[in-house]
Each structure stands twice: as structure tokens, then as C-alpha cells.
Design an enzyme around this catalytic site. Structure first.
Site, PDB file in Angstrom:
ATOM      1  N   ASP A 114      50.375  10.416   3.865  1.00  0.00           N
ATOM      2  CA  ASP A 114      50.818  11.615   4.591  1.00  0.00           C
ATOM      3  C   ASP A 114      52.131  11.378   5.314  1.00  0.00           C
ATOM      4  OD1 ASP A 114      49.128  13.784   4.123  1.00  0.00           O
ATOM      5  OD2 ASP A 114      47.537  12.822   5.285  1.00  0.00           O
ATOM      6  N   GLU A 158      33.003   7.372  -0.456  1.00  0.00           N
ATOM      7  CA  GLU A 158      34.257   6.863   0.116  1.00  0.00           C
ATOM      8  C   GLU A 158      33.990   6.297   1.506  1.00  0.00           C
ATOM      9  OE1 GLU A 158      38.200   8.753  -0.391  1.00  0.00           O
ATOM     10  OE2 GLU A 158      38.072   9.089   1.767  1.00  0.00           O
TER      11      GLU A 158
HETATM   12  P1  FAD Z   1      52.217  13.174  -4.276  1.00  0.00           P
HETATM   13  O1  FAD Z   1      51.528  13.158  -5.598  1.00  0.00           O
HETATM   14  O2  FAD Z   1      53.467  12.437  -4.145  1.00  0.00           O
HETATM   15  O3  FAD Z   1      52.361  14.690  -3.850  1.00  0.00           O
HETATM   16  C1  FAD Z   1      52.842  15.055  -2.554  1.00  0.00           C
HETATM   17  C2  FAD Z   1      53.640  16.347  -2.636  1.00  0.00           C
HETATM   18  O4  FAD Z   1      54.848  16.115  -3.370  1.00  0.00           O
HETATM   19  C3  FAD Z   1      52.932  17.474  -3.378  1.00  0.00           C
HETATM   20  O5  FAD Z   1      53.308  18.683  -2.765  1.00  0.00           O
HETATM   21  C4  FAD Z   1      53.468  17.382  -4.798  1.00  0.00           C
HETATM   22  O6  FAD Z   1      53.406  18.619  -5.489  1.00  0.00           O
HETATM   23  C5  FAD Z   1      54.903  16.946  -4.539  1.00  0.00           C
HETATM   24  N1  FAD Z   1      55.461  16.123  -5.601  1.00  0.00           N
HETATM   25  C6  FAD Z   1      54.833  15.159  -6.303  1.00  0.00           C
HETATM   26  N2  FAD Z   1      55.678  14.589  -7.177  1.00  0.00           N
HETATM   27  C7  FAD Z   1      56.881  15.207  -7.013  1.00  0.00           C
HETATM   28  C8  FAD Z   1      58.147  15.050  -7.620  1.00  0.00           C
HETATM   29  N3  FAD Z   1      58.362  14.156  -8.594  1.00  0.00           N
HETATM   30  N4  FAD Z   1      59.175  15.853  -7.195  1.00  0.00           N
HETATM   31  C9  FAD Z   1      58.981  16.777  -6.226  1.00  0.00           C
HETATM   32  N5  FAD Z   1      57.782  16.966  -5.615  1.00  0.00           N
HETATM   33  C10 FAD Z   1      56.743  16.189  -6.015  1.00  0.00           C
HETATM   34  N6  FAD Z   1      46.125   9.132   2.607  1.00  0.00           N
HETATM   35  C11 FAD Z   1      46.187   7.874   3.130  1.00  0.00           C
HETATM   36  O7  FAD Z   1      47.056   7.596   3.980  1.00  0.00           O
HETATM   37  N7  FAD Z   1      45.311   6.902   2.742  1.00  0.00           N
HETATM   38  C12 FAD Z   1      44.350   7.132   1.802  1.00  0.00           C
HETATM   39  O8  FAD Z   1      43.572   6.235   1.459  1.00  0.00           O
HETATM   40  C13 FAD Z   1      44.246   8.450   1.243  1.00  0.00           C
HETATM   41  N8  FAD Z   1      43.315   8.753   0.288  1.00  0.00           N
HETATM   42  C14 FAD Z   1      43.289  10.009  -0.278  1.00  0.00           C
HETATM   43  C15 FAD Z   1      42.359  10.282  -1.293  1.00  0.00           C
HETATM   44  C16 FAD Z   1      42.307  11.551  -1.880  1.00  0.00           C
HETATM   45  C17 FAD Z   1      41.303  11.829  -2.966  1.00  0.00           C
HETATM   46  C18 FAD Z   1      43.188  12.576  -1.437  1.00  0.00           C
HETATM   47  C19 FAD Z   1      43.118  13.950  -2.043  1.00  0.00           C
HETATM   48  C20 FAD Z   1      44.122  12.300  -0.440  1.00  0.00           C
HETATM   49  C21 FAD Z   1      44.193  11.022   0.152  1.00  0.00           C
HETATM   50  N9  FAD Z   1      45.124  10.712   1.139  1.00  0.00           N
HETATM   51  C22 FAD Z   1      45.183   9.433   1.680  1.00  0.00           C
HETATM   52  C23 FAD Z   1      46.059  11.737   1.632  1.00  0.00           C
HETATM   53  C24 FAD Z   1      47.372  11.754   0.805  1.00  0.00           C
HETATM   54  O9  FAD Z   1      48.099  10.582   1.070  1.00  0.00           O
HETATM   55  C25 FAD Z   1      48.154  13.001   1.229  1.00  0.00           C
HETATM   56  O10 FAD Z   1      47.496  14.155   0.796  1.00  0.00           O
HETATM   57  C26 FAD Z   1      49.632  13.024   0.879  1.00  0.00           C
HETATM   58  O11 FAD Z   1      50.242  14.062   1.615  1.00  0.00           O
HETATM   59  C27 FAD Z   1      49.949  13.255  -0.595  1.00  0.00           C
HETATM   60  O12 FAD Z   1      49.593  12.186  -1.357  1.00  0.00           O
HETATM   61  P2  FAD Z   1      49.699  12.275  -2.974  1.00  0.00           P
HETATM   62  O13 FAD Z   1      49.421  10.926  -3.480  1.00  0.00           O
HETATM   63  O14 FAD Z   1      48.908  13.407  -3.475  1.00  0.00           O
HETATM   64  O15 FAD Z   1      51.273  12.595  -3.103  1.00  0.00           O
END
Ligand code: FAD
Length: 291
Positions: free
Chosen positions: A109, A17
Site C-alpha cells: 500500500d 491467512e
Molecule cells: P498492483 O498490481 O501494482 O496494482 C496497484 C494499482 O496499480 C492498481 O490500481 C492497478 O490497476 C495499477 N497498476 C498495476 N500495474 C500497472 C501498470 N503497469 N501501469 C499502471 N498502473 C498499474 N499489503 C501488504 O503490505 N502486505 C501484504 O502481505 C498484503 N497482502 C495482500 C493480499 C491480498 C490477497 C490482497 C488483495 C492485498 C494484499 N495487500 C498486502 C495489499 C496490497 O499491497 C495493496 O492492495 C496495494 O495497494 C496494491 O497491491 P497490488 O500488488 O495489487 O499492486
């Protein structure tokens, strides 16, 4: 190359990455670092996306450059938090036009500034909303999503976290990449639980080599990862010496990766933090293992 095709090969793979620059002036040096990482010929390179940042266009530029000029498959990240439908649609079209085949669909985030704003009118609440929009765009992207072996920090419990993870997969994620972790047993336990919940797509463990003592504090604050005693001892002993800490951090990450491969994991993603030397050392340590 689509990553779902890559993951279908019954072969061990290592990927890296990289992240785009935070300022325009840093672009050239960051680009060079990502090119050095691409010359290692990993199975793919993922390029993160600065949520809401003014330099988010560099994600696409770096991903395009690595794919076109180095022949390495790329995975471009895209976040949706606080974005409008129009902006996201525009990014999806740009990715398609740039020849990007793989998108990591993320929420992004919730920074303290975002948390303080009125969120009632937001077009996107969760990553699943973005996955639906990518699917509905009409372009045939391979989509990945994020997962959290130690639970997402906002989740009340792991059962809910896995329930929402399954919604992402059902919406169209072909694979999941994990948050960093420093104890492989957490990953094995998580895999057991998600398989039981019916999530069958490939899960790509994300390994963060900690190569300086300051990095560990930042990484843990961000991810909430558990730090095993074995790792704490290493930081206590070598943290004051940059060269020793770097060597020990690379060895620890290598050890984690070998254990993952030995236990049947086929694809490991290394958070290489734009450090070609660290990426090269880890890859070198595995040269006879991944072939
Ligand atoms: P979601 O899948 O939306 O989950 C977030 C929270 O909401 C979780 O607690 C989940 O359980 C909950 N949730 C999900 N769906 C629902 C629903 N339908 N109803 C109620 N609750 C729900 N950040 C960046 O800014 N740029 C990046 O390039 C980046 N790359 C990343 C790569 C990886 C591999 C990882 C693990 C993280 C990365 N992040 C990045 C950080 C990420 O954006 C954060 O961790 C963020 O807080 C959550 O993103 P997510 O896509 O997992 O969110």
C-alpha cells in the site's frame, strides 16, 4: 507443495491467512496462534508481509515454521513498494534458502508517508515489476498476485484494472487471490469479466469473517468493499454483543463460502486474522463439505 499443483487437484480446499507481529515482543504469541491455525491442517497458510516494516523477517520465520514443523504448505507474501532491487533480491534468496516454494507478489500500500515522498527514483512501481524480478531470479517459485473484484481503489475504471491484472498473469502469476468482498455476486461478475479478458488462472476468493463491530469499519476503510444491507442489519443487531457478533460473523462468512463452493469455486482463502478459534469454527461448519 507448490500451490499450482494444489489448485490442479479437482477438490475443494480451504486455506487461511495469518499476519506476522508488528513488534518483536508479540512474536511468541503470534507464532503460537499461527501454529494453532496450522494444526487445523488447511490446504495452505499464507503469511502477510509488513511493507517496509522492521518485522518483515517474521514473515519468513512463520512461513518456514508452519511448513517445516507442521507439514502445511505456505505462501509467503512479499511487497516491493519503496524497496531497492538489492533488498528484494536478498529476500528472494532468503525465501529460496528457507525452502519456500510459493510467493505472493505484491506492490504494497502507498501509505500517506510514502505518497508524500519523492517516488521518481523508485525501483518498483507496480507488482508486475516484482513478478518479473522473481521470474528472473532463476528460482522456480510458484507466484500469486492480488486482484480486486470491486476495483483497486487507485484504479480509474475496471477495464484498466483488468488490463494491468492480465499483465501480472502474463508476467508469471499462476493464481490470483481476491481482496475481501461481502457480496458473492461481485465475485461472479468479476470472474466473468476477467475470463472474457483472457485471464484463465485460478482465482482464490478471499473471505474475511467480521467478528466484531470495530473490525468492519477498519476493513471497509482499507478495502473499500461494498457492505450489503443484510450484513449491515447483522452488525446493527449484534454489534454491541461480542459473543453474538462473533457467532453471526462466522455464520455470514460460512454462508458466503458454501455459496462459493456450491457455484463451482474450488479454493477459498479465509482471512483468519490470527484467530484460531474463528478459523476452527469456519472449518468445523464445512467439515462434511470439504471432507
Ligand atoms: P498492483 O498490481 O501494482 O496494482 C496497484 C494499482 O496499480 C492498481 O490500481 C492497478 O490497476 C495499477 N497498476 C498495476 N500495474 C500497472 C501498470 N503497469 N501501469 C499502471 N498502473 C498499474 N499489503 C501488504 O503490505 N502486505 C501484504 O502481505 C498484503 N497482502 C495482500 C493480499 C491480498 C490477497 C490482497 C488483495 C492485498 C494484499 N495487500 C498486502 C495489499 C496490497 O499491497 C495493496 O492492495 C496495494 O495497494 C496494491 O497491491 P497490488 O500488488 O495489487 O499492486
Amino acid at each position: 507443495m507448490r500451490l499450482d499443483d494444489l489448485f490442479n487437484q479437482n477438490k475443494m480446499h480451504l486455506s487461511f491467512e495469518v499476519f506476522p507481529p508488528k513488534t518483536d515482543t508479540a512474536f511468541e504469541s503470534v507464532k503460537r496462534a499461527t501454529e494453532e491455525i496450522a494444526t487445523l491442517r488447511p490446504s495452505f497458510v499464507s503469511v502477510t508481509y509488513g511493507a517496509g516494516g522492521g518485522t518483515s523477517r517474521y514473515t519468513l520465520e512463520i512461513a518456514k515454521n508452519i511448513k517445516k514443523n507442521y507439514g502445511v504448505p505456505t505462501l509467503a507474501h512479499l511487497t516491493c513498494v519503496s524497496s531497492t532491487k538489492d533488498t528484494v533480491r536478498e529476500r528472494i534468496v532468503q525465501m529460496h534458502e528457507a525452502g519456500i516454494e510459493n510467493i505472493m507478489a505484491l506492490r504494497g500500500d502507498l501509505t500517506p508517508e510514502l505518497e508524500a515522498t519523492d517516488r521518481s527514483g523508485w525501483a518498483y512501481r507496480h507488482a508486475v515489476d516484482l513478478i518479473h524480478d522473481i521470474k528472473e531470479s532463476g528460482y522456480d517459485f510458484c507466484i500469486g498476485g492480488a486482484c480486486y473484484p470491486e476495483i483497486h481503489p487507485e484504479s480509474a475504471n475496471q477495464r484498466d484494472d483488468i488490463k494491468y491484472l492480465k499483465e501480472k498473469v502474463d508476467a508469471g502469476c499462476s493464481f490470483l487471490t481476491t481482496q475481501m468482498f461481502f457480496d458473492n455476486n461481485l465475485l461472479y461478475n468479476f470472474l466473468y469479466k476477467i475470463r472474457e479478458a483472457g485471464i484463465t488462472v485460478p482465482v482464490i476468493p478471499g473471505i474475511m469473517p467480521i467478528t466484531n463491530a470495530n473490525q468492519i469499519e477498519r476493513a471497509i476503510k482499507l478495502s473499500g468493499s461494498f457492505v450489503p444491507q443484510r450484513f449491515k442489519a447483522l452488525v446493527d443487531k449484534f454489534g454491541h454483543s461480542p459473543d453474538a457478533m462473533k457467532q453471526a460473523g462466522i455464520a455470514y462468512a460460512t454462508d458466503q463460502i458454501i455459496d462459493l463452493f456450491a457455484n463451482g469455486i474450488l479454493n477459498v482463502h479465509v482471512y483468519s486474522m490470527n484467530k484460531p478459534d474463528v478459523a476452527a469454527s469456519i472449518q468445523g461448519n464445512l467439515s462434511s463439505i470439504i471432507g
